[in-house]
Design a protein around this motif. Structure first.
Motif, PDB file in Angstrom:
ATOM      1  N   THR A  34       0.868  -1.171   0.000  1.00  0.00           N
ATOM      2  CA  THR A  34       0.000   0.000   0.000  1.00  0.00           C
ATOM      3  C   THR A  34       0.907   1.222   0.000  1.00  0.00           C
ATOM      4  OG1 THR A  34      -1.747  -1.144   1.210  1.00  0.00           O
ATOM      5  CG2 THR A  34      -1.772   1.257   1.291  1.00  0.00           C
ATOM      6  N   VAL A  35       0.575   2.215  -0.807  1.00  0.00           N
ATOM      7  CA  VAL A  35       1.340   3.461  -0.861  1.00  0.00           C
ATOM      8  C   VAL A  35       0.423   4.581  -0.390  1.00  0.00           C
ATOM      9  CG1 VAL A  35       2.574   5.100  -2.336  1.00  0.00           C
ATOM     10  CG2 VAL A  35       2.734   2.630  -2.788  1.00  0.00           C
ATOM     11  N   ILE A  36       0.885   5.324   0.606  1.00  0.00           N
ATOM     12  CA  ILE A  36       0.095   6.403   1.197  1.00  0.00           C
ATOM     13  C   ILE A  36       0.920   7.681   1.187  1.00  0.00           C
ATOM     14  CG2 ILE A  36      -1.021   7.246   3.300  1.00  0.00           C
ATOM     15  CD1 ILE A  36      -1.470   4.284   4.063  1.00  0.00           C
ATOM     16  N   GLU A  37       0.304   8.774   0.744  1.00  0.00           N
ATOM     17  CA  GLU A  37       0.910  10.098   0.852  1.00  0.00           C
ATOM     18  C   GLU A  37       0.316  10.755   2.087  1.00  0.00           C
ATOM     19  OE1 GLU A  37       1.070  14.359  -1.503  1.00  0.00           O
ATOM     20  OE2 GLU A  37       0.263  12.606  -2.518  1.00  0.00           O
ATOM     21  N   GLN A  38       1.171  11.200   2.994  1.00  0.00           N
ATOM     22  CA  GLN A  38       0.707  11.791   4.252  1.00  0.00           C
ATOM     23  C   GLN A  38       1.189  13.232   4.349  1.00  0.00           C
ATOM     24  OE1 GLN A  38       2.152   9.813   7.793  1.00  0.00           O
ATOM     25  NE2 GLN A  38       0.502  10.624   9.020  1.00  0.00           N
ATOM     26  N   GLN A  39       0.260  14.124   4.680  1.00  0.00           N
ATOM     27  CA  GLN A  39       0.596  15.520   4.932  1.00  0.00           C
ATOM     28  C   GLN A  39       0.408  15.769   6.423  1.00  0.00           C
ATOM     29  OE1 GLN A  39      -1.511  18.227   2.359  1.00  0.00           O
ATOM     30  NE2 GLN A  39      -1.389  16.794   0.658  1.00  0.00           N
ATOM     31  N   ALA A  40       1.475  16.225   7.076  1.00  0.00           N
ATOM     32  CA  ALA A  40       1.426  16.420   8.524  1.00  0.00           C
ATOM     33  C   ALA A  40       2.037  17.764   8.889  1.00  0.00           C
ATOM     34  CB  ALA A  40       2.171  15.291   9.233  1.00  0.00           C
TER      35      ALA A  40
END
Length: 96
Positions: A34-40
């Motif tokens: 699974t590939v997830i782009e996370q903005q934090a």
């Protein structure tokens, strides 16, 4: 199932105050990853934790992270990659 056949709102998730976009779900990759782009936000850091069933990898797109793997810490920036194997405690902090 192809990623572009899924409604975009089903790909976006809010988790612990961060926006996570599923770029490729396990159903898109026959369960391989699974590939997830996370903005934090600056200073975001999850608690030290362990994944028992999967490895984790980070590719920093913008900014800097301090990544903790067991007792070791490294700072990585845009374009850098780090591998976090399963069963090893890890965390990260958004530095910029």
């Amino acid at each position: 199932m192809l990623a572009d056949t899924i409604n975009p709102p089903q790909r976006d998730r809010w988790f612990a105050g961060t926006l996570m976009r599923i770029v490729a779900a396990s159903t898109d990759t026959a369960g391989a990853l699974t590939v997830i782009e996370q903005q934090a936000r600056l200073g975001f850091t999850p608690p030290l934790h362990v994944h028992r069933r999967e490895d984790t990898a980070f590719l920093v797109l913008d900014g800097k992270l301090t990544v903790r793997l067991d007792a070791d810490e490294s700072v990585i920036g845009a374009g850098q990659f780090v591998w976090l194997p399963r069963d090893v405690p890890h965390s990260f902090r958004v530095d910029s």
